[in-house]
Design an enzyme around this catalytic site. Structure first.
Site, PDB file in Angstrom:
ATOM      1  N   GLU A 117       0.830  -1.196   0.000  1.00 40.19           N
ATOM      2  CA  GLU A 117       0.000   0.000   0.000  1.00 40.19           C
ATOM      3  C   GLU A 117       0.875   1.260   0.000  1.00 40.19           C
ATOM      4  OE1 GLU A 117      -3.307   1.952   3.100  1.00 40.19           O
ATOM      5  OE2 GLU A 117      -1.991   0.301   3.732  1.00 40.19           O
ATOM      6  N   LEU A 119       1.324   4.984   1.165  1.00 38.45           N
ATOM      7  CA  LEU A 119       0.850   5.920   2.185  1.00 38.45           C
ATOM      8  C   LEU A 119       1.584   7.240   2.015  1.00 38.45           C
ATOM      9  CD1 LEU A 119       0.864   3.558   5.320  1.00 38.45           C
ATOM     10  CD2 LEU A 119      -1.109   4.224   3.933  1.00 38.45           C
ATOM     11  N   ASP A 245      13.528  -2.813  14.012  1.00 39.33           N
ATOM     12  CA  ASP A 245      14.470  -1.810  13.493  1.00 39.33           C
ATOM     13  C   ASP A 245      13.836  -0.427  13.618  1.00 39.33           C
ATOM     14  OD1 ASP A 245      16.710  -0.677  12.345  1.00 39.33           O
ATOM     15  OD2 ASP A 245      16.145  -1.165  10.285  1.00 39.33           O
TER      16      ASP A 245
END
Length: 337
Positions: A117, A119, A245
């Site tokens: 997706e 964003l 991370d």
């Protein structure tokens, strides 16, 4: 502080997609994308660019905007599959928003693409405190499953099978994940210090030994390694699903709230997550305050935080060279005091 992958802008010191791929490769890649995504429209938008590991590009498709990460290396599929599994695991908790993973696609001649997706994100600022709360919720998610399971075991007619998500009672992950481009072994273990020493610190130091043969690092590690278990004597470590991370380049926000991306997930000690978050700046004090309002610091937190920072310094030494050697050795010396 591993350089983040490109999302809405390019990391200027890193790779540029147009400069690193020929026109024919680009055409081939986009043909594959159109077929795999079953879209008649595939139109690039925004600036192409890359992080220190992969390149990236946004595309318009029949089903809306997607973001595509591209890596030509032979281990790219393994790296992207680990990232996809990490995004899926975080998403399943419903605690913190991540981009919806879509598909890992092989490239001809080696390499892979990872479609997710798109964003439209900006620097984390307004939602810093909210992210602190949500990361704490992520870390508490598995513990709450454990508590629910224990409660159901004492309730007639109910048991573990009634819980949609299952409590994870070991440390590790169901697949390998990569922190940067280094693959991490996530074989399940019941003891956290053993898992951390073997699959994180020792694995990284083996690479240092192979590439540098650093005598001082070897000697300090031989002294430090047997002392690590005693740092966990007064703390209960419940397996927590980690982003893995969580530096400032892997967090952002949009108009609806915080977003995290580029994970290297596994079930580990929640404190591990905070080490890199505190090392290179980018997180405000409100993030940590909100986090610790839900998960207070346990006895010995500061020393263990240095231990977890050690992993990140060695990882950076392996990625970026001897500029991180001094920091690595200094942390080892502090831990031995």
């Amino acid at each position: 502080m591993l350089c983040s992958e490109a999302w809405t802008s390019c990391c200027g010191s890193c790779l540029d997609l147009a400069g690193s791929s020929s026109t024919s490769q680009q055409i081939t890649m986009e043909k594959i994308l159109k077929t795999e995504l079953k879209t008649s429209v595939l139109k690039a938008f925004g600036s192409s660019g890359g992080g220190c590991i992969s390149q990236g590009q946004g595309y318009e498709t029949d089903n809306g905007r997607v973001f595509v990460k591209i890596n030509q290396k032979s281990q790219a599929r393994k790296m992207f599959e680990g990232e996809m599994a990490s995004l899926e695991a975080i998403q399943k908790t419903g605690t913190v928003r991540v981009p919806q993973p879509i598909k890992v696609i092989d490239l001809p001649g080696g390499g892979a693409m990872f479609v997710m997706e798109y964003l439209k994100m900006k620097h984390l600022s307004r939602y810093s405190s909210k992210l602190g709360e949500q990361i704490a919720d992520l870390h508490l998610y598995n513990q709450k499953l454990r508590d629910k399971l224990r409660k159901e075991e004492h309730t007639v007619g109910k048991g573990a099978g009634h819980c949609e998500s299952q409590y994870v009672d070991k440390f590790g992950f169901h697949t390998a994940t990569c922190c940067g481009y280094i693959a991490q072994v996530n074989e399940w273990q019941s003891d956290w210090p053993s898992f951390f020493v073997r699959h994180r610190l020792q694995a990284q130091l083996d690479l240092i030994e192979r590439d540098y043969g650093d005598r001082e690092a070897r000697e300090l590690w031989s002294q430090l390694k047997p002392k690590i278990p005693e740092m966990f004597c007064d703390v209960e470590v419940v397996p927590a699903l980690l982003h893995g991370d969580l530096w400032a380049g892997n967090v952002a926000e949009d108009d609806s709230g915080p977003v995290v991306f580029d994970p290297a997930s596994f079930y580990g000690h929640s404190e591990f997550e905070l080490a890199i978050a505190g090392m290179f700046g980018g997180f405000s004090s409100s993030f940590f305050s909100a986090y610790h309002s839900k998960i207070p610091k346990a006895p010995g937190f500061e020393k263990r935080n240095k231990l977890y920072q050690l992993f990140n310094y060695i990882n950076h030494w392996n990625h970026f060279g001897t500029g991180y050697r001094g920091s690595t050795l200094n942390v080892m010396k502090k831990l031995l005091k």
